[in-house]
Design a protein around this motif. Structure first.
Motif, short mmCIF file in Angstrom:
data_model
loop_
_atom_site.label_atom_id
_atom_site.label_comp_id
_atom_site.label_asym_id
_atom_site.label_seq_id
_atom_site.Cartn_x
_atom_site.Cartn_y
_atom_site.Cartn_z
N SER A 174 0.83 -1.21 0.00
CA SER A 174 0.00 0.00 0.00
C SER A 174 0.87 1.26 0.00
N ALA A 175 2.01 1.22 0.70
CA ALA A 175 2.89 2.38 0.77
C ALA A 175 3.46 2.74 -0.59
N VAL A 176 3.99 1.74 -1.30
CA VAL A 176 4.60 2.02 -2.60
C VAL A 176 3.55 2.41 -3.62
N THR A 177 2.32 1.92 -3.46
CA THR A 177 1.23 2.33 -4.35
C THR A 177 0.90 3.80 -4.14
N LEU A 178 0.85 4.24 -2.89
CA LEU A 178 0.54 5.64 -2.59
C LEU A 178 1.66 6.56 -3.09
N ILE A 179 2.91 6.11 -3.00
CA ILE A 179 4.02 6.90 -3.53
C ILE A 179 3.86 7.08 -5.03
N GLY A 180 3.24 6.09 -5.69
CA GLY A 180 3.00 6.20 -7.13
C GLY A 180 2.06 7.31 -7.52
N LEU A 181 1.38 7.90 -6.54
CA LEU A 181 0.48 9.03 -6.81
C LEU A 181 1.22 10.35 -7.02
N GLU A 182 2.52 10.37 -6.77
CA GLU A 182 3.27 11.63 -6.81
C GLU A 182 3.11 12.41 -8.12
N PRO A 183 3.14 11.75 -9.30
CA PRO A 183 2.95 12.53 -10.53
C PRO A 183 1.63 13.30 -10.56
N LEU A 184 0.54 12.68 -10.09
CA LEU A 184 -0.75 13.36 -10.06
C LEU A 184 -0.78 14.46 -9.00
N ILE A 185 -0.23 14.17 -7.83
CA ILE A 185 -0.20 15.17 -6.76
C ILE A 185 0.59 16.39 -7.22
N MET A 186 1.67 16.15 -7.96
CA MET A 186 2.50 17.24 -8.46
C MET A 186 1.71 18.15 -9.40
N VAL A 187 0.85 17.53 -10.22
CA VAL A 187 0.01 18.32 -11.14
C VAL A 187 -0.92 19.24 -10.36
N PHE A 188 -1.58 18.71 -9.32
CA PHE A 188 -2.56 19.51 -8.58
C PHE A 188 -1.89 20.55 -7.68
N VAL A 189 -0.70 20.24 -7.17
CA VAL A 189 0.07 21.26 -6.43
C VAL A 189 0.43 22.40 -7.37
N GLY A 190 0.84 22.05 -8.59
CA GLY A 190 1.15 23.09 -9.59
C GLY A 190 -0.07 23.91 -9.94
N HIS A 191 -1.23 23.27 -10.01
CA HIS A 191 -2.47 23.97 -10.37
C HIS A 191 -2.85 24.99 -9.30
N PHE A 192 -2.84 24.58 -8.04
CA PHE A 192 -3.35 25.44 -6.96
C PHE A 192 -2.31 26.41 -6.40
N LEU A 193 -1.02 26.05 -6.49
CA LEU A 193 -0.01 26.88 -5.83
C LEU A 193 0.96 27.56 -6.79
N PHE A 194 1.10 27.06 -8.02
CA PHE A 194 2.11 27.61 -8.92
C PHE A 194 1.52 28.08 -10.25
N HIS A 195 0.21 28.24 -10.32
CA HIS A 195 -0.46 28.79 -11.51
C HIS A 195 -0.12 28.00 -12.77
N ASP A 196 -0.08 26.68 -12.61
CA ASP A 196 0.17 25.77 -13.74
C ASP A 196 -1.07 24.90 -13.90
N PRO A 197 -2.07 25.35 -14.71
CA PRO A 197 -3.39 24.71 -14.72
C PRO A 197 -3.36 23.23 -15.10
N ALA A 198 -4.13 22.44 -14.35
CA ALA A 198 -4.31 21.03 -14.68
C ALA A 198 -5.32 20.91 -15.82
N ARG A 199 -5.16 19.89 -16.64
CA ARG A 199 -6.07 19.67 -17.76
C ARG A 199 -7.20 18.72 -17.34
N TRP A 200 -8.20 18.59 -18.22
CA TRP A 200 -9.39 17.83 -17.85
C TRP A 200 -9.09 16.39 -17.46
N PHE A 201 -8.11 15.78 -18.14
CA PHE A 201 -7.83 14.37 -17.84
C PHE A 201 -7.12 14.21 -16.49
N HIS A 202 -6.43 15.28 -16.04
CA HIS A 202 -5.84 15.23 -14.70
C HIS A 202 -6.93 15.16 -13.64
#
Length: 288
Positions: free
Chosen positions: A87-115
């Motif tokens: 379960s731990a390594v699976t949750l770590i696999g979420l990092e690419p998606l989390i990075m997208v949403f952090v960029g969207h909300f904090l760094f003005h890098d909009p996420a796209r619809w598929f994100h």
């Protein structure tokens, strides 16, 4: 590409190996030992590069070293103590998606619809993973999962400033100096957070710590960076989605972890959502 696949297998195995090391010492002591081994390997390079780092870069270097090698690793391995390696390594696999949403909300890098779409599936997968629990040989703890997700959020938060600093001082200087700083900065956290300072020496625990210090902290980064010279950034990003697949397979093979059907379904949904988020833009670009 082979270099990067080997690096991902090594990183995917870190939680499996850590489970063995926990029989010998506490998570905080494990993180400290891992960083000390890596620091000893990197010390000659750090001494060579330290004079080349501009004075204004030392403050961000210290902050990023603290976040990257101390807080993130402590969150991951303390969280691992309460949940399964699968379960731990699976949750770590979420990092690419989390990075997208952090960029969207904090760094003005909009996420796209598929994100957003894959993010919903990933969130459902996390809920299933935690709610499903375990049948035998593993567990899926809410507390442990929260700590691991917090580590991924912090990693995503510091990724952009880390890239900026690396562009300024170079990969070798950043890697060597940050690892040495990480080992030093971890000491007060180890003194506070260690459940016990007793070390129950075992041969498999000792080998596990050496593996994490040498392979996971030094060799994997060396292989990954070597692969970067011949593999495109897009392909590297796609390859990272394979890390949880390797980690889950290793947890099943070497630890005998058997999560419930609901938890395995949640893990599969998370992996599917992460891979889909990496593949969809490539299909869209080809269609255009």
């Amino acid at each position: 590409m082979l270099y990067q696949i080997i690096a991902l297998i090594i990183w995917g195995s870190s939680f499996i190996v850590a489970k063995s090391a926990f029989t010998m010492l506490s998570p905080a002591m494990l993180v400290q030992a891992r960083l000390l081994i890596a620091a000893l390997i990197m010390l000659p390079l750090a001494l060579r590069y330290k004079s080349r780092i501009p004075k204004h870069a030392y403050k961000p270097l210290i902050i990023l070293s603290l976040c990257h090698y101390v807080i993130i690793l402590l969150l991951q391995f303390i969280g691992l103590q309460y949940t399964s390696a699968a379960s731990a390594v699976t949750l770590i696999g979420l990092e690419p998606l989390i990075m997208v949403f952090v960029g969207h909300f904090l760094f003005h890098d909009p996420a796209r619809w598929f994100h957003w779409l894959t993010g919903v599936f990933a969130f459902i997968g996390v809920a299933m993973l935690v709610m499903g629990g375990a049948e035998s040989g593993g567990s899926a703890s809410l507390f442990g999962s929260i700590l691991i997700l917090l580590s991924s959020f912090l990693f995503s938060l510091i990724w952009r400033p880390t890239r900026k600093l690396i562009d300024e001082i170079g990969v070798p200087a950043y890697t060597a100096c940050s690892m040495v700083l990480g080992a030093i900065l971890c000491l007060p956290f180890t003194l506070i957070l260690a459940d016990s300072f007793t070390i129950h020496w075992t041969w498999h625990g000792s080998l596990s710590i050496l593996y994490m210090g040498i392979a996971c902290s030094w060799l994997a980064y060396l292989l990954w960076n070597k692969g970067m010279s011949s593999v495109s950034a897009n392909l590297s990003g796609l390859l990272t989605t394979l890390e949880p697949l390797f980690g889950v397979l290793l947890a099943v093979i070497f630890l005998g972890e058997r999560l419930s059907l609901l938890s395995w379904s949640g893990a599969a949904l998370i992996i599917f959502a992460t891979i889909a988020a990496a593949l969809i833009p490539r299909f869209l670009d080809k269609a255009a």
